[in-house]
Design a protein around this motif. Structure first.
Motif, PDB file in Angstrom:
ATOM      1  N   ILE A   1       0.835  -1.208   0.000  1.00 23.87           N
ATOM      2  CA  ILE A   1       0.000   0.000   0.000  1.00 23.87           C
ATOM      3  C   ILE A   1       0.867   1.255   0.000  1.00 23.87           C
ATOM      4  CG2 ILE A   1      -1.651   1.348   1.365  1.00 23.87           C
ATOM      5  CD1 ILE A   1      -2.873  -1.372   2.242  1.00 23.87           C
ATOM      6  N   ASP A   2       1.904   1.261   0.825  1.00 26.32           N
ATOM      7  CA  ASP A   2       2.783   2.432   0.892  1.00 26.32           C
ATOM      8  C   ASP A   2       3.548   2.665  -0.404  1.00 26.32           C
ATOM      9  OD1 ASP A   2       1.932   2.910   3.460  1.00 26.32           O
ATOM     10  OD2 ASP A   2       3.722   2.094   4.421  1.00 26.32           O
ATOM     11  N   SER A   3       3.775   1.603  -1.184  1.00 23.89           N
ATOM     12  CA  SER A   3       4.546   1.753  -2.426  1.00 23.89           C
ATOM     13  C   SER A   3       3.705   2.352  -3.557  1.00 23.89           C
ATOM     14  CB  SER A   3       5.131   0.412  -2.865  1.00 23.89           C
ATOM     15  OG  SER A   3       4.111  -0.436  -3.343  1.00 23.89           O
ATOM     16  N   ILE A   4       2.390   2.393  -3.384  1.00 27.82           N
ATOM     17  CA  ILE A   4       1.537   3.011  -4.397  1.00 27.82           C
ATOM     18  C   ILE A   4       1.570   4.524  -4.185  1.00 27.82           C
ATOM     19  CG2 ILE A   4      -0.811   3.247  -5.290  1.00 27.82           C
ATOM     20  CD1 ILE A   4      -1.329   0.368  -4.388  1.00 27.82           C
ATOM     21  N   ARG A   5       2.045   5.226  -5.189  1.00 24.05           N
ATOM     22  CA  ARG A   5       2.119   6.683  -5.092  1.00 24.05           C
ATOM     23  C   ARG A   5       0.743   7.291  -5.242  1.00 24.05           C
ATOM     24  NH1 ARG A   5       6.992   9.472  -7.849  1.00 24.05           N
ATOM     25  NH2 ARG A   5       8.570   8.755  -6.400  1.00 24.05           N
ATOM     26  N   PHE A   6       0.567   8.457  -4.680  1.00 22.11           N
ATOM     27  CA  PHE A   6      -0.688   9.176  -4.842  1.00 22.11           C
ATOM     28  C   PHE A   6      -0.893   9.487  -6.315  1.00 22.11           C
ATOM     29  CE2 PHE A   6       0.104  10.045  -0.363  1.00 22.11           C
ATOM     30  CZ  PHE A   6      -1.144   9.745   0.164  1.00 22.11           C
ATOM     31  N   TYR A   7      -2.122   9.372  -6.761  1.00 14.37           N
ATOM     32  CA  TYR A   7      -2.451   9.663  -8.157  1.00 14.37           C
ATOM     33  C   TYR A   7      -3.321  10.906  -8.205  1.00 14.37           C
ATOM     34  CZ  TYR A   7      -4.224   9.323 -12.866  1.00 14.37           C
ATOM     35  OH  TYR A   7      -4.546   9.610 -14.165  1.00 14.37           O
ATOM     36  N   GLU A   8      -2.892  11.884  -9.026  1.00 16.82           N
ATOM     37  CA  GLU A   8      -3.586  13.177  -9.085  1.00 16.82           C
ATOM     38  C   GLU A   8      -4.288  13.418 -10.411  1.00 16.82           C
ATOM     39  OE1 GLU A   8      -1.156  16.380  -7.721  1.00 16.82           O
ATOM     40  OE2 GLU A   8      -0.418  15.235  -6.019  1.00 16.82           O
ATOM     41  N   GLY A   9      -4.385  12.404 -11.251  1.00 18.51           N
ATOM     42  CA  GLY A   9      -5.107  12.557 -12.508  1.00 18.51           C
ATOM     43  C   GLY A   9      -4.222  12.738 -13.726  1.00 18.51           C
ATOM     44  N   ASN A  10      -2.920  12.672 -13.566  1.00 17.86           N
ATOM     45  CA  ASN A  10      -1.992  12.827 -14.676  1.00 17.86           C
ATOM     46  C   ASN A  10      -2.057  11.600 -15.581  1.00 17.86           C
ATOM     47  OD1 ASN A  10       0.286  12.870 -16.348  1.00 17.86           O
ATOM     48  ND2 ASN A  10       1.547  13.856 -14.801  1.00 17.86           N
ATOM     49  N   THR A  11      -2.369  11.800 -16.854  1.00 23.13           N
ATOM     50  CA  THR A  11      -2.481  10.668 -17.775  1.00 23.13           C
ATOM     51  C   THR A  11      -1.151   9.953 -17.999  1.00 23.13           C
ATOM     52  OG1 THR A  11      -2.179  12.142 -19.682  1.00 23.13           O
ATOM     53  CG2 THR A  11      -4.445  11.667 -18.995  1.00 23.13           C
ATOM     54  N   HIS A  12      -0.044  10.631 -17.766  1.00 15.40           N
ATOM     55  CA  HIS A  12       1.270  10.025 -17.971  1.00 15.40           C
ATOM     56  C   HIS A  12       1.623   9.017 -16.879  1.00 15.40           C
ATOM     57  CE1 HIS A  12       2.014  12.692 -21.299  1.00 15.40           C
ATOM     58  NE2 HIS A  12       1.714  13.735 -20.540  1.00 15.40           N
ATOM     59  N   THR A  13       1.023   9.150 -15.707  1.00 13.85           N
ATOM     60  CA  THR A  13       1.328   8.218 -14.611  1.00 13.85           C
ATOM     61  C   THR A  13       0.172   7.260 -14.319  1.00 13.85           C
ATOM     62  OG1 THR A  13       0.582   9.828 -12.961  1.00 13.85           O
ATOM     63  CG2 THR A  13       2.941   9.831 -13.520  1.00 13.85           C
ATOM     64  N   LEU A  14      -0.886   7.320 -15.096  1.00 16.44           N
ATOM     65  CA  LEU A  14      -2.056   6.470 -14.865  1.00 16.44           C
ATOM     66  C   LEU A  14      -1.708   4.991 -14.976  1.00 16.44           C
ATOM     67  CD1 LEU A  14      -5.056   6.060 -14.361  1.00 16.44           C
ATOM     68  CD2 LEU A  14      -5.439   6.397 -16.818  1.00 16.44           C
ATOM     69  N   ARG A  15      -0.968   4.601 -15.997  1.00 11.87           N
ATOM     70  CA  ARG A  15      -0.627   3.183 -16.203  1.00 11.87           C
ATOM     71  C   ARG A  15       0.151   2.641 -15.006  1.00 11.87           C
ATOM     72  NH1 ARG A  15      -2.706  -1.108 -18.535  1.00 11.87           N
ATOM     73  NH2 ARG A  15      -3.375  -0.634 -16.605  1.00 11.87           N
ATOM     74  N   ILE A  16       1.082   3.409 -14.477  1.00  6.10           N
ATOM     75  CA  ILE A  16       1.860   2.982 -13.316  1.00  6.10           C
ATOM     76  C   ILE A  16       0.934   2.799 -12.119  1.00  6.10           C
ATOM     77  CG2 ILE A  16       3.651   3.681 -11.663  1.00  6.10           C
ATOM     78  CD1 ILE A  16       4.951   5.203 -14.058  1.00  6.10           C
ATOM     79  N   PHE A  17       0.030   3.738 -11.911  1.00  5.47           N
ATOM     80  CA  PHE A  17      -0.913   3.645 -10.805  1.00  5.47           C
ATOM     81  C   PHE A  17      -1.776   2.395 -10.939  1.00  5.47           C
ATOM     82  CE2 PHE A  17      -5.051   4.586  -8.854  1.00  5.47           C
ATOM     83  CZ  PHE A  17      -4.642   4.816  -7.554  1.00  5.47           C
ATOM     84  N   ILE A  18      -2.307   2.155 -12.118  1.00  7.08           N
ATOM     85  CA  ILE A  18      -3.157   0.983 -12.345  1.00  7.08           C
ATOM     86  C   ILE A  18      -2.371  -0.307 -12.131  1.00  7.08           C
ATOM     87  CG2 ILE A  18      -4.409  -0.317 -14.125  1.00  7.08           C
ATOM     88  CD1 ILE A  18      -5.347   2.417 -15.220  1.00  7.08           C
ATOM     89  N   ASP A  19      -1.161  -0.375 -12.646  1.00  3.04           N
ATOM     90  CA  ASP A  19      -0.334  -1.573 -12.474  1.00  3.04           C
ATOM     91  C   ASP A  19      -0.076  -1.857 -10.992  1.00  3.04           C
ATOM     92  OD1 ASP A  19      -0.201  -1.980 -15.196  1.00  3.04           O
ATOM     93  OD2 ASP A  19       1.823  -1.127 -15.410  1.00  3.04           O
ATOM     94  N   ASN A  20       0.230  -0.811 -10.237  1.00  4.37           N
ATOM     95  CA  ASN A  20       0.479  -0.989  -8.805  1.00  4.37           C
ATOM     96  C   ASN A  20      -0.775  -1.452  -8.073  1.00  4.37           C
ATOM     97  OD1 ASN A  20       3.192  -0.307  -8.928  1.00  4.37           O
ATOM     98  ND2 ASN A  20       2.801   1.851  -8.580  1.00  4.37           N
ATOM     99  N   CYS A  21      -1.914  -0.897  -8.430  1.00  2.00           N
ATOM    100  CA  CYS A  21      -3.178  -1.296  -7.803  1.00  2.00           C
ATOM    101  C   CYS A  21      -3.530  -2.733  -8.165  1.00  2.00           C
ATOM    102  CB  CYS A  21      -4.299  -0.352  -8.223  1.00  2.00           C
ATOM    103  SG  CYS A  21      -4.098   1.320  -7.582  1.00  2.00           S
ATOM    104  N   GLU A  22      -3.337  -3.108  -9.417  1.00  2.00           N
ATOM    105  CA  GLU A  22      -3.616  -4.482  -9.837  1.00  2.00           C
ATOM    106  C   GLU A  22      -2.705  -5.472  -9.122  1.00  2.00           C
ATOM    107  OE1 GLU A  22      -3.346  -4.309 -14.108  1.00  2.00           O
ATOM    108  OE2 GLU A  22      -5.483  -3.852 -14.302  1.00  2.00           O
ATOM    109  N   SER A  23      -1.467  -5.094  -8.905  1.00  2.00           N
ATOM    110  CA  SER A  23      -0.539  -5.954  -8.175  1.00  2.00           C
ATOM    111  C   SER A  23      -0.998  -6.151  -6.728  1.00  2.00           C
ATOM    112  CB  SER A  23       0.865  -5.347  -8.214  1.00  2.00           C
ATOM    113  OG  SER A  23       1.764  -6.143  -7.488  1.00  2.00           O
ATOM    114  N   LEU A  24      -1.416  -5.069  -6.099  1.00  6.20           N
ATOM    115  CA  LEU A  24      -1.936  -5.150  -4.734  1.00  6.20           C
ATOM    116  C   LEU A  24      -3.135  -6.093  -4.674  1.00  6.20           C
ATOM    117  CD1 LEU A  24      -2.135  -4.138  -1.765  1.00  6.20           C
ATOM    118  CD2 LEU A  24      -3.555  -2.282  -2.636  1.00  6.20           C
ATOM    119  N   ILE A  25      -4.064  -5.935  -5.592  1.00  3.80           N
ATOM    120  CA  ILE A  25      -5.260  -6.771  -5.617  1.00  3.80           C
ATOM    121  C   ILE A  25      -4.908  -8.232  -5.897  1.00  3.80           C
ATOM    122  CG2 ILE A  25      -7.398  -7.235  -6.891  1.00  3.80           C
ATOM    123  CD1 ILE A  25      -7.578  -4.110  -7.231  1.00  3.80           C
TER     124      ILE A  25
END
Length: 76
Positions: A21-45
């Motif tokens: 959970i701590d390794s997932i960075r905050f996501y502020e809506g930037n389309t350039h970092t969306l894929r990284i955010f999704i990948d991290n969330c999918e890994s957690l799940i």
């Protein structure tokens, strides 16, 4: 002894869960970092979701939603 219909799951490592959970960075809506955010969330799940524990799965979803900020939070 569990019956044939029950699912036996490994115990949860809460220390490892906290690291995920701590390794997932905050996501502020930037389309350039969306894929990284999704990948991290999918890994957690994938690593922690439990087929028989809706309350725990709800905790995981709430932890992910807690990573949304600014514009990303408004969109949800």
């Amino acid at each position: 002894m569990p019956n044939d219909n029950s699912v036996v799951q490994d115990p949860i490592s809460y220390q490892l869960l906290r690291l995920y959970i701590d390794s997932i960075r905050f996501y502020e809506g930037n389309t350039h970092t969306l894929r990284i955010f999704i990948d991290n969330c999918e890994s957690l799940i994938a690593n922690f979701a439990r087929h028989t524990d809706d309350a725990f799965n709800n905790f995981i979803i709430r932890a992910i939603l807690g990573k949304l900020k600014g514009r990303a939070l408004i969109i949800t």
